[in-house]
Motif scaffolding. Structure first.
Motif, PDB file in Angstrom:
ATOM      1  N   ARG A 287       0.829  -1.212   0.000  1.00 31.45           N
ATOM      2  CA  ARG A 287       0.000   0.000   0.000  1.00 31.45           C
ATOM      3  C   ARG A 287       0.862   1.259   0.000  1.00 31.45           C
ATOM      4  NH1 ARG A 287      -1.923   3.639   3.453  1.00 31.45           N
ATOM      5  NH2 ARG A 287      -0.748   2.729   5.181  1.00 31.45           N
ATOM      6  N   LEU A 288       1.926   1.239   0.804  1.00 33.91           N
ATOM      7  CA  LEU A 288       2.808   2.398   0.832  1.00 33.91           C
ATOM      8  C   LEU A 288       3.521   2.587  -0.495  1.00 33.91           C
ATOM      9  CD1 LEU A 288       4.367   2.011   4.400  1.00 33.91           C
ATOM     10  CD2 LEU A 288       2.603   3.627   3.667  1.00 33.91           C
ATOM     11  N   ASN A 289       3.880   1.469  -1.158  1.00 33.20           N
ATOM     12  CA  ASN A 289       4.493   1.591  -2.482  1.00 33.20           C
ATOM     13  C   ASN A 289       3.525   2.208  -3.475  1.00 33.20           C
ATOM     14  OD1 ASN A 289       6.999   0.534  -1.769  1.00 33.20           O
ATOM     15  ND2 ASN A 289       6.357  -1.586  -2.153  1.00 33.20           N
ATOM     16  N   ASP A 290       2.245   1.799  -3.401  1.00 30.52           N
ATOM     17  CA  ASP A 290       1.246   2.409  -4.279  1.00 30.52           C
ATOM     18  C   ASP A 290       1.112   3.899  -4.000  1.00 30.52           C
ATOM     19  OD1 ASP A 290       0.796   0.014  -5.471  1.00 30.52           O
ATOM     20  OD2 ASP A 290      -0.939  -0.509  -4.242  1.00 30.52           O
ATOM     21  N   GLU A 291       1.064   4.242  -2.706  1.00 29.54           N
ATOM     22  CA  GLU A 291       0.974   5.658  -2.363  1.00 29.54           C
ATOM     23  C   GLU A 291       2.221   6.411  -2.825  1.00 29.54           C
ATOM     24  OE1 GLU A 291       0.228   6.119   1.749  1.00 29.54           O
ATOM     25  OE2 GLU A 291      -1.791   5.219   1.679  1.00 29.54           O
ATOM     26  N   LEU A 292       3.388   5.736  -2.706  1.00 30.06           N
ATOM     27  CA  LEU A 292       4.624   6.363  -3.165  1.00 30.06           C
ATOM     28  C   LEU A 292       4.596   6.595  -4.667  1.00 30.06           C
ATOM     29  CD1 LEU A 292       7.487   7.365  -2.562  1.00 30.06           C
ATOM     30  CD2 LEU A 292       8.285   5.015  -2.858  1.00 30.06           C
ATOM     31  N   ASP A 293       4.094   5.617  -5.411  1.00 34.81           N
ATOM     32  CA  ASP A 293       3.984   5.805  -6.858  1.00 34.81           C
ATOM     33  C   ASP A 293       3.063   6.971  -7.189  1.00 34.81           C
ATOM     34  OD1 ASP A 293       5.640   3.662  -7.213  1.00 34.81           O
ATOM     35  OD2 ASP A 293       4.024   2.208  -7.490  1.00 34.81           O
ATOM     36  N   ILE A 294       1.934   7.024  -6.486  1.00 32.49           N
ATOM     37  CA  ILE A 294       0.995   8.123  -6.741  1.00 32.49           C
ATOM     38  C   ILE A 294       1.622   9.463  -6.387  1.00 32.49           C
ATOM     39  CG2 ILE A 294      -1.212   9.116  -6.035  1.00 32.49           C
ATOM     40  CD1 ILE A 294      -2.253   6.270  -5.661  1.00 32.49           C
ATOM     41  N   LEU A 295       2.297   9.517  -5.225  1.00 29.40           N
ATOM     42  CA  LEU A 295       2.923  10.779  -4.818  1.00 29.40           C
ATOM     43  C   LEU A 295       4.056  11.149  -5.757  1.00 29.40           C
ATOM     44  CD1 LEU A 295       3.024  10.290  -0.943  1.00 29.40           C
ATOM     45  CD2 LEU A 295       1.493  11.766  -2.260  1.00 29.40           C
ATOM     46  N   THR A 296       4.790  10.152  -6.279  1.00 30.53           N
ATOM     47  CA  THR A 296       5.865  10.451  -7.231  1.00 30.53           C
ATOM     48  C   THR A 296       5.309  11.043  -8.512  1.00 30.53           C
ATOM     49  OG1 THR A 296       7.181   8.633  -6.320  1.00 30.53           O
ATOM     50  CG2 THR A 296       7.802   9.462  -8.492  1.00 30.53           C
ATOM     51  N   LEU A 297       4.234  10.438  -9.000  1.00 27.94           N
ATOM     52  CA  LEU A 297       3.617  10.982 -10.208  1.00 27.94           C
ATOM     53  C   LEU A 297       3.056  12.377  -9.963  1.00 27.94           C
ATOM     54  CD1 LEU A 297       1.767   7.786 -11.507  1.00 27.94           C
ATOM     55  CD2 LEU A 297       3.845   8.816 -12.436  1.00 27.94           C
ATOM     56  N   GLN A 298       2.439  12.559  -8.801  1.00 26.65           N
ATOM     57  CA  GLN A 298       1.926  13.891  -8.478  1.00 26.65           C
ATOM     58  C   GLN A 298       3.054  14.903  -8.328  1.00 26.65           C
ATOM     59  OE1 GLN A 298      -0.444  13.311  -4.968  1.00 26.65           O
ATOM     60  NE2 GLN A 298      -2.223  12.557  -6.108  1.00 26.65           N
ATOM     61  N   LEU A 299       4.201  14.442  -7.739  1.00 26.24           N
ATOM     62  CA  LEU A 299       5.343  15.338  -7.598  1.00 26.24           C
ATOM     63  C   LEU A 299       5.885  15.743  -8.965  1.00 26.24           C
ATOM     64  CD1 LEU A 299       7.482  16.749  -5.850  1.00 26.24           C
ATOM     65  CD2 LEU A 299       8.769  14.608  -5.840  1.00 26.24           C
ATOM     66  N   ASP A 300       6.010  14.769  -9.873  1.00 19.90           N
ATOM     67  CA  ASP A 300       6.474  15.104 -11.223  1.00 19.90           C
ATOM     68  C   ASP A 300       5.515  16.064 -11.906  1.00 19.90           C
ATOM     69  OD1 ASP A 300       8.588  13.417 -10.798  1.00 19.90           O
ATOM     70  OD2 ASP A 300       7.662  11.690 -11.799  1.00 19.90           O
ATOM     71  N   ASP A 301       4.231  15.823 -11.714  1.00 20.82           N
ATOM     72  CA  ASP A 301       3.238  16.712 -12.313  1.00 20.82           C
ATOM     73  C   ASP A 301       3.344  18.114 -11.737  1.00 20.82           C
ATOM     74  OD1 ASP A 301       1.130  17.606 -13.798  1.00 20.82           O
ATOM     75  OD2 ASP A 301      -0.423  16.747 -12.514  1.00 20.82           O
ATOM     76  N   GLN A 302       3.480  18.196 -10.392  1.00 23.85           N
ATOM     77  CA  GLN A 302       3.595  19.504  -9.768  1.00 23.85           C
ATOM     78  C   GLN A 302       4.901  20.196 -10.158  1.00 23.85           C
ATOM     79  OE1 GLN A 302       1.345  21.118  -8.060  1.00 23.85           O
ATOM     80  NE2 GLN A 302      -0.139  19.445  -8.156  1.00 23.85           N
ATOM     81  N   ARG A 303       5.991  19.414 -10.302  1.00 28.56           N
ATOM     82  CA  ARG A 303       7.263  20.006 -10.708  1.00 28.56           C
ATOM     83  C   ARG A 303       7.160  20.570 -12.128  1.00 28.56           C
ATOM     84  NH1 ARG A 303      10.210  15.951  -9.854  1.00 28.56           N
ATOM     85  NH2 ARG A 303      11.023  16.530  -7.798  1.00 28.56           N
ATOM     86  N   ALA A 304       6.525  19.804 -13.017  1.00 29.09           N
ATOM     87  CA  ALA A 304       6.343  20.308 -14.384  1.00 29.09           C
ATOM     88  C   ALA A 304       5.470  21.555 -14.392  1.00 29.09           C
ATOM     89  CB  ALA A 304       5.722  19.209 -15.259  1.00 29.09           C
TER      90      ALA A 304
END
Length: 678
Positions: free
Chosen positions: A520-537
């Protein structure tokens, strides 16, 4: 034995349906345990895949009944106890209660096929509607009388709904003359390719035609007992829970856009004045249906508005939890009293999915996060209810208010009583009406050859019971890597018959929970990573736009300064010219006035020659005296003219010189005349 007759202490009867393998995949991790004599299969065992190197135990799950891959739609309809739900909704046996039928599973596991059917087979929803209309066909209010009883039905409704007939609703949605157009139908899940999608997806501009929908399996032999002294009305409504908000599916998004609204408004789930003891979805559009065909058309119309998107796991993945509500209202045929009734709610829950496998991003990723979060809360509520149903065990408090999905599903699952007003002979009589808790059925769709992690997690949420039966013995390689030896003991382990350390069931269960938490934490990490990349862009884009805006502002400021400077210079030049013209005009005016004065004075000092004086010369004293006075006056005037000429010499030198010449000439002439006169 019919499993529907089995009494269950759980609020949910949970059934498991296994999906047939499309490609004949031999890597099967789920097995059905052989049943006892005269019993249905109830237990399954899941074994981790061979290539899984984690220390996982073989687990066993219990359900009300397990339907294997060869089970048909009719088998599921007969074996899940849907007829008992319809009996409770009709309330013919004196125990009226609401009914709930829901499907749960991983995306692509066959939930929509089970609950809504395909082009060739009807789902549980269509079969339940068919049996319902067949049972009350002789007691159903005639279509010609619907308009006359519509107002009384609306008064009895507790949800403040907008109620209308099916004919009027379909005409407003599709317009006139479209009743003979094409049909709409749900497609299979998952879809193989885009061509299948273009053929089977419903059109928003075509009225669904029931004759073109699936007609099998046939349920003509099923009947539910009804009250012969009552008359019935069927009221249908549809809504979805999308991103933890409720939206009416019978409000067209196209019509909302034409009216200038960017999106459909959400509706509240609350208690109203007429339903103080229970919560309802308030403000929905409800349709009164007089036949099965009208109810199917309303169902297909609402499915068109439901949120659907393509992901890496499913080409037509539902992005919301869909609710189809069938309210059965009845009253005494003779007394024509108050309409009362119960509701059958059919729910198609969105499938859980992992962001890494579904390849979701942006809005679809946010939707997946909301779906997984709501399903996690649903699993927690089901586990809390199931763990508190054993004899001698205190019932647990179900935390169903954590999200909108669980609140809608569980708010009316417990007994309640509310005051009802009944008018009799122009007087209102108040009494308590006790509502029995709703009867709920959950159909879990599973794929024995699909994603092991997602399927096992879904089974843990939904199973009525779970036990770790066969602990896995770690391999020699894993022992060497972990530093374990045959004579080493650890907490939570025991010595096996082979002399190697074998983890105990409690230790393995703890490890399994930790693995689930890590996943579950890995899934949340994947989601947060994608959101971080989106926010960085987005931040980089914003910084670029900010720099460009600053450059544009500097250029615009310089341009405005130049324009202001040029405009100021033009105004100064205009004012200078205006003042110069005013000064020139004033100088000309003064010159003209001076010339006029000089002319006047010149005319006053003109000397006239007397012809008679030349001829007649007298020695009269009076004449001489006058001549002297005239000469004296002439000299005085000449002196005054000279003084004026000196004063105005600097102003108009050219004209003054000319005037002096004229005056000197006239003065010389006057002197000559004075000399000649004696």
């Amino acid at each position: 034995m019919d499993s529907s007759t089995r009494s269950s202490p759980n609020l949910f009867d949970v059934y498991l349906r296994l999906r047939p393998s499309l490609n004949g995949n031999p890597d099967r991790f789920l097995d059905v345990e052989p049943p006892e004599p005269n019993e249905w299969p109830r237990y399954i065992t899941i074994k981790p895949p061979v290539n899984d190197h984690r220390k996982r135990a073989v687990e066993k799950f219990a359900f009300t009944r397990v339907f294997e891959e060869d089970a048909s739609q009719l088998d599921l309809f007969q074996g899940t106890g849907i007829l008992s739900l319809l009996e409770g909704v009709l309330g013919a046996e004196g125990r009226p209660r609401d009914g709930l039928l829901a499907t749960l599973g991983v995306t692509g596991s066959g939930k929509s096929h089970t609950i809504l059917g395909t082009k060739s087979q009807r789902g549980l929803t269509q079969l339940a509607l068919d049996v319902l209309f067949q049972s009350i066909s002789h007691n159903l209010v005639h279509p010609t009388c619907i308009n006359s009883v519509l107002s009384s039905i609306a008064v009895s409704d507790v949800s403040d709904a907008h109620m209308q007939t099916a004919a009027l609703f379909l005409d407003s949605m599709y317009g006139d003359g479209q009743s003979t157009r094409g049909s709409c139908s749900r497609a299979q899940t998952p879809m193989p390719d885009a061509s299948y999608l273009s053929v089977h997806m419903p059109s928003k501009q075509k009225l669904p035609r029931p004759s073109m929908m699936a007609q099998s399996p046939n349920v003509d032999g099923f009947q539910v007992p009804v009250d012969p002294a009552a008359e019935y009305v069927i009221v249908v409504s549809m809504y979805e829970v999308y991103n933890d908000k409720i939206y009416d599916l019978l409000v067209s998004s196209v019509s909302q856009a034409k009216r200038g609204f960017p999106k459909r408004p959400s509706v509240p789930f609350k208690s109203t004045e007429k339903s103080s003891a229970r919560k309802v979805v308030a403000g929905l559009r409800k349709i009164v249906c007089s036949s099965l065909d009208e109810a199917l058309q309303i169902l297909e119309t609402g499915l068109v508005e439901r949120k659907v998107a393509g992901t890496g796991s499913n080409a037509v993945s539902s992005r919301s939890h869909g609710f189809f509500c069938v309210e059965v209202k009845k009253r005494n045929r003779i007394e024509k009293g108050r309409w009362e009734g119960q509701t059958l709610t059919i729910v198609d829950l969105a499938g859980s999915e992992r962001a890494r496998q579904a390849n979701t991003a942006g809005a679809t990723l946010v939707e997946a996060g909301k779906i997984n979060e709501s399903l996690m809360y649903l699993g927690q509520c089901m586990q809390m209810m199931q763990s508190g149903t054993s004899e001698g065990q205190k019932a647990n408090i179900v935390p169903y208010r954590q999200c909108k999905l669980t609140e809608v599903l569980f708010s009316n699952s417990f007994p309640s009583a509310h005051i009802v007003a009944q008018q009799h002979h122009h007087h209102n009589h108040y009494y308590y009406q006790h509502r029995h808790p709703q009867k709920a059925i959950m159909v879990v769709a599973g794929d024995a050859t699909g994603d092991f992690n997602a399927t096992s997690q879904m089974l843990r949420y939904s199973a009525l019971a779970r036990e770790v039966t066969i602990p896995r013995i770690p391999s020699i390689t894993s022992q060497i890597l972990s530093g374990g030896h045959g004579n080493t003991t650890r907490p939570g382990t025991r010595d096996g018959p082979s002399g190697r350390d074998t983890p105990s069931a409690a230790y393995l269960e703890e490890m399994e929970l930790k693995d689930a938490e890590i996943a579950r934490l890995n899934d949340e990490l994947d989601i947060l990573t994608l959101q971080l990349d989106d926010q960085r862009a987005r931040r980089e884009d914003a910084e670029t736009c900010w720099a460009a805006s600053e450059e544009r502002m500097a250029a615009l400021e310089q341009e405005i300064r130049d324009e202001c400077y040029e405009e100021m210079q033009n105004q100064i030049e205009t004012e200078r010219r205006r003042w110069k013209a005013a000064l020139d005009a004033e100088a000309d005016y003064n010159d003209e006035r001076l010339d006029a004065k000089i002319d006047i004075m010149t005319r006053e000092v003109e000397v006239y020659e007397d012809e008679d004086a030349k001829v007649t010369v007298t020695n009269d004293n009076s004449a001489e005296t006058k001549l002297k006075e005239a000469e004296e006056e002439n000299r005085r005037l000449l002196a005054r003219i000279e003084m004026l000429e000196r004063e105005n010499m600097l102003k108009t030198p050219t004209k003054m010189i000319k005037k002096q010449r004229v005056l000197k000439a006239k003065k010389w002439e006057a002197e000559n005349v004075g000399l000649e006169s004696p």
